[in-house]
Scaffold this active site. Structure first.
Site, short mmCIF file in Angstrom:
data_model
loop_
_atom_site.label_atom_id
_atom_site.label_comp_id
_atom_site.label_asym_id
_atom_site.label_seq_id
_atom_site.Cartn_x
_atom_site.Cartn_y
_atom_site.Cartn_z
N ASP A 96 0.80 -1.23 0.00
CA ASP A 96 0.00 0.00 0.00
C ASP A 96 0.83 1.27 0.00
O ASP A 96 0.34 2.35 0.32
CB ASP A 96 -0.91 0.00 1.24
CG ASP A 96 -0.12 -0.04 2.55
OD1 ASP A 96 1.13 0.01 2.51
OD2 ASP A 96 -0.75 -0.14 3.62
N GLU A 118 -0.65 -8.87 -1.55
CA GLU A 118 -1.26 -8.27 -0.35
C GLU A 118 -2.43 -7.36 -0.76
O GLU A 118 -2.61 -6.26 -0.25
CB GLU A 118 -0.24 -7.50 0.49
CG GLU A 118 -0.58 -7.40 1.96
CD GLU A 118 0.38 -6.52 2.74
OE1 GLU A 118 0.36 -5.30 2.57
OE2 GLU A 118 1.16 -7.07 3.53
N GLU A 132 -2.20 5.21 2.73
CA GLU A 132 -2.11 3.80 2.31
C GLU A 132 -3.44 3.17 1.92
O GLU A 132 -3.49 2.33 1.03
CB GLU A 132 -1.44 2.97 3.41
CG GLU A 132 0.04 3.28 3.63
CD GLU A 132 0.30 4.48 4.51
OE1 GLU A 132 -0.68 5.08 5.04
OE2 GLU A 132 1.47 4.85 4.71
N HIS A 208 5.45 5.25 13.28
CA HIS A 208 5.91 6.13 12.20
C HIS A 208 4.80 6.62 11.28
O HIS A 208 5.06 7.34 10.32
CB HIS A 208 6.94 5.38 11.33
CG HIS A 208 6.33 4.26 10.54
ND1 HIS A 208 5.71 4.48 9.33
CD2 HIS A 208 6.22 2.95 10.79
CE1 HIS A 208 5.26 3.32 8.86
NE2 HIS A 208 5.54 2.37 9.73
N ARG A 210 1.93 8.44 9.19
CA ARG A 210 1.64 9.85 8.93
C ARG A 210 0.46 10.36 9.76
O ARG A 210 0.47 11.49 10.24
CB ARG A 210 1.33 10.05 7.44
CG ARG A 210 2.56 10.29 6.60
CD ARG A 210 2.18 10.45 5.13
NE ARG A 210 3.24 11.04 4.36
CZ ARG A 210 4.37 10.43 4.03
NH1 ARG A 210 4.61 9.19 4.44
NH2 ARG A 210 5.30 11.04 3.32
N HIS A 241 12.16 5.32 13.20
CA HIS A 241 12.08 5.51 11.74
C HIS A 241 12.85 6.78 11.34
O HIS A 241 12.89 7.76 12.09
CB HIS A 241 10.60 5.65 11.39
CG HIS A 241 10.29 5.51 9.94
ND1 HIS A 241 10.59 6.48 9.01
CD2 HIS A 241 9.67 4.52 9.26
CE1 HIS A 241 10.17 6.09 7.81
NE2 HIS A 241 9.62 4.89 7.93
C1 UD1 Z 1 6.60 4.95 3.85
C2 UD1 Z 1 5.22 4.54 3.32
C3 UD1 Z 1 4.42 3.85 4.41
C4 UD1 Z 1 5.19 2.71 5.03
C5 UD1 Z 1 6.55 3.20 5.49
C6 UD1 Z 1 7.35 2.05 5.98
C7 UD1 Z 1 4.16 5.99 1.66
C8 UD1 Z 1 3.41 7.24 1.40
N1 UD1 Z 1 4.48 5.74 2.93
O1 UD1 Z 1 6.40 5.94 4.85
O2 UD1 Z 1 3.21 3.33 3.84
O3 UD1 Z 1 4.47 2.19 6.11
O4 UD1 Z 1 7.24 3.82 4.39
O5 UD1 Z 1 8.49 2.47 6.64
O6 UD1 Z 1 4.46 5.26 0.75
N2 UD1 Z 1 13.96 8.50 5.15
C9 UD1 Z 1 15.33 8.43 5.15
N3 UD1 Z 1 15.94 7.23 4.84
C10 UD1 Z 1 15.23 6.13 4.57
C11 UD1 Z 1 13.83 6.19 4.58
C12 UD1 Z 1 13.21 7.40 4.87
O7 UD1 Z 1 16.02 9.41 5.40
O8 UD1 Z 1 15.83 5.07 4.31
C13 UD1 Z 1 13.32 9.80 5.47
C14 UD1 Z 1 13.42 10.82 4.32
O9 UD1 Z 1 13.57 12.10 4.85
C15 UD1 Z 1 12.05 10.70 3.65
C16 UD1 Z 1 11.18 10.46 4.86
O10 UD1 Z 1 11.92 9.58 5.69
O11 UD1 Z 1 11.69 11.87 2.97
C17 UD1 Z 1 9.81 9.87 4.59
O12 UD1 Z 1 9.88 8.75 3.74
P1 UD1 Z 1 8.55 8.34 2.91
O13 UD1 Z 1 8.88 7.18 2.08
O14 UD1 Z 1 7.98 9.56 2.26
O15 UD1 Z 1 7.49 7.96 4.00
P2 UD1 Z 1 7.54 6.97 5.21
O16 UD1 Z 1 7.02 7.72 6.39
O17 UD1 Z 1 8.86 6.33 5.28
N1 UDP Z 2 11.61 -3.65 10.74
C1 UDP Z 2 13.00 -3.78 10.66
N2 UDP Z 2 13.79 -2.92 11.38
C2 UDP Z 2 13.25 -1.94 12.17
C3 UDP Z 2 11.84 -1.80 12.23
C4 UDP Z 2 11.04 -2.67 11.50
O1 UDP Z 2 13.52 -4.66 9.96
O2 UDP Z 2 14.02 -1.20 12.79
C5 UDP Z 2 10.76 -4.55 9.93
C6 UDP Z 2 9.61 -5.23 10.62
O3 UDP Z 2 9.95 -6.51 11.11
C7 UDP Z 2 8.57 -5.36 9.52
C8 UDP Z 2 8.84 -4.16 8.66
O4 UDP Z 2 10.16 -3.72 8.95
O5 UDP Z 2 8.78 -6.51 8.71
C9 UDP Z 2 7.85 -3.08 8.96
O6 UDP Z 2 8.23 -1.93 8.32
P1 UDP Z 2 7.65 -0.52 8.69
O7 UDP Z 2 7.25 -0.47 10.13
O8 UDP Z 2 8.64 0.45 8.18
O9 UDP Z 2 6.37 -0.41 7.75
P2 UDP Z 2 4.86 -0.90 7.86
O10 UDP Z 2 4.82 -2.31 8.27
O11 UDP Z 2 4.19 0.00 8.84
O12 UDP Z 2 4.35 -0.65 6.49
#
Ligand code: UD1
Ligand code: UDP
Length: 385
Positions: A96, A118, A132, A208, A210, A241
């Site tokens: 999602d 999924e 999502e 984490h 939004r 996160h």
């Molecule tokens: C995204 C997904 C969310 C998912 C989550 C899992 C969308 C809109 N959101 O949210 O569904 O649950 O990932 O973790 O698709 N950043 C880093 N390094 C990284 C990753 C993120 O610096 O490796 C920071 C960056 O500043 C980036 C911000 O996190 O701009 C947000 O990342 P983004 O992918 O927009 O949204 P998530 O909150 O990570």
């Molecule tokens: N996870 C990980 N390291 C972390 C936190 C989560 O490997 O520090 C794994 C966790 O076991 C799960 C996945 O990441 O499989 C979940 O990712 P996240 O919470 O980023 O996204 P969501 O599940 O909310 O989409």
């Protein structure tokens, strides 16, 4: 058959890794091409290296504090080029996130068949989770084949008028990944967990989403502080996160508390071992609601609704929302009431048996003629569990 697998974030990578591995076993019949949008960078790369996935394409779109529109625009134009060049028979997308929604849209524009892993999870609330819920609905609206993890997800799709013959219940590939990694050896003292005490009850925390930014996350942090102060025999472990809206906020409130460890995101291998060692889990993550019950860990969900009702109905996951007092009350109950703890701490696994990726790839292999998807008859599908 050429299959283009697209993903971009940590959870998609974890859930796609077993599928990519499985596709590679059929290299005589399937040409597997992997494209990562790299919506996440560091958190994605951690997973790629653990599962030894080397993508053919890396769109490298992550920017600090990127907006949803920026992710959508950059991923869409990047995938447009990849699809033009590769002309795959199928695009495989998962979940999602914005990357998964965009992968479906890009494939649709190229009239390439789409299989959504999924598929069918719903809260029926447009803003929970945001964005999502709608990302997943768009992917489901565009795709030709729905790999639903559970019967509940299948029923949701059926309610929306999706042809039953195009829905295959497979289990969730996260269980394939979990079982693979949980069996691997891990030296607790050598990596990011070295400083975590083993003689205390560990509470694993992740948050984490939004829709929890700002006030809800403030209430969550306040609850964690109260729990840490009230129970000296416990230790909270919170891998934070990297989203700055989370990282700066949480570090500003919970740093320097003796029984709270704030960690950088940790690799999946240590994370699974941390889950196994934990007493309970507090989270707003989707994936943890699927994984932790399989390991017999109670989960308190820091959200108002969930699109994963199976473990709530089974009693091993409880929705507690983001009210500080409610979080503290429910956590205290599990810490103090051993009968209640035992009731929730049963290992159950409605999300599959670790064979979801096999079912998905078997299903793709049975579709010989890409123009005649109708030949997919759910009654004869090898992949219904
Ligand atoms: C995204 C997904 C969310 C998912 C989550 C899992 C969308 C809109 N959101 O949210 O569904 O649950 O990932 O973790 O698709 N950043 C880093 N390094 C990284 C990753 C993120 O610096 O490796 C920071 C960056 O500043 C980036 C911000 O996190 O701009 C947000 O990342 P983004 O992918 O927009 O949204 P998530 O909150 O990570
Ligand atoms: N996870 C990980 N390291 C972390 C936190 C989560 O490997 O520090 C794994 C966790 O076991 C799960 C996945 O990441 O499989 C979940 O990712 P996240 O919470 O980023 O996204 P969501 O599940 O909310 O989409």
């Amino acid at each position: 058959m050429k299959v283009l697998t697209v993903f971009g974030t940590r959870p998609e990578a974890i859930k796609m890794a077993p599928v990519v591995k499985r596709l590679n076993r059929y290299s005589d019949r399937i040409r597997s091409v992997v494209c990562v949008t790299a919506q996440h960078r560091k958190m994605l790369d951690q997973v790629l290296s653990l599962f030894d996935i080397r993508p053919e394409y890396d769109l490298n779109i992550m920017r600090e504090r990127q907006t949803l529109a920026e992710i959508t625009a950059h991923a869409l134009t990047g995938l447009d080029v990849v699809l033009r060049r590769e002309e795959p028979d199928w695009v495989l997308t998962q979940g999602d996130t914005t990357s998964s929604m965009v992968a479906s849209l890009a494939a649709f524009y190229h009239r390439v068949k789409i299989a959504h892993i999924e598929a069918g999870l719903r809260t029926w609330n447009k803003f929970q989770p945001f964005p999502e819920e709608i990302n997943r609905k768009i992917a489901d609206a565009l795709c030709d084949l729905h790999f639903a993890p559970t019967e509940t997800a299948r029923a949701n799709l059926f309610c929306e008028g999706i042809d039953e013959a195009k829905i295959v219940v497979t289990g969730n590939t996260v269980i394939d990944a979990l079982l693979d990694v949980a069996d691997r050896d891990y030296d607790w003292n050598a990596g990011p967990l070295a400083a975590i005490p083993r003689d205390k009850r560990l509470i694993l925390v992740t948050a984490h989403r939004r829709e929890n930014f700002g006030e809800p996350l403030r209430r969550i942090c306040a609850a964690l502080m109260t729990i840490a102060m009230s129970f000296r025999d416990i230790h909270l472990v919170y891998p934070v996160h990297l989203n700055p809206n989370v990282k700066h906020f949480v570090e500003g409130r919970l740093s320097n508390v003796p029984n709270i460890s704030l960690l950088d995101p940790i690799e999946y291998l240590p994370f699974v071992h941390l889950m196994k060692a934990s007493f309970l889990v507090l989270t707003d993550s989707g994936g943890l609601q699927e994984e932790a019950p399989g390991l017999g860990k109670p989960v308190l969900v820091l959200r108002e609704v969930t699109e994963r009702p199976e473990c709530v109905e089974a009693g091993t996951v409880k929705i507690v929302g983001t009210d500080s007092q409610q979080i503290v009350r429910e956590t205290a109950r599990l810490l103090e009431d051993s009968a209640e703890y035992r009731r929730m701490a049963r290992a159950i696994n409605p999300y599959g048996d670790g064979q979801a990726s096999r079912r998905i790839v078997d299903c793709l292999l049975t579709i010989r003629d890409k123009n005649h998807l109708e030949s997919l008859d759910s009654h004869h599908s090898p992949s219904v569990i």
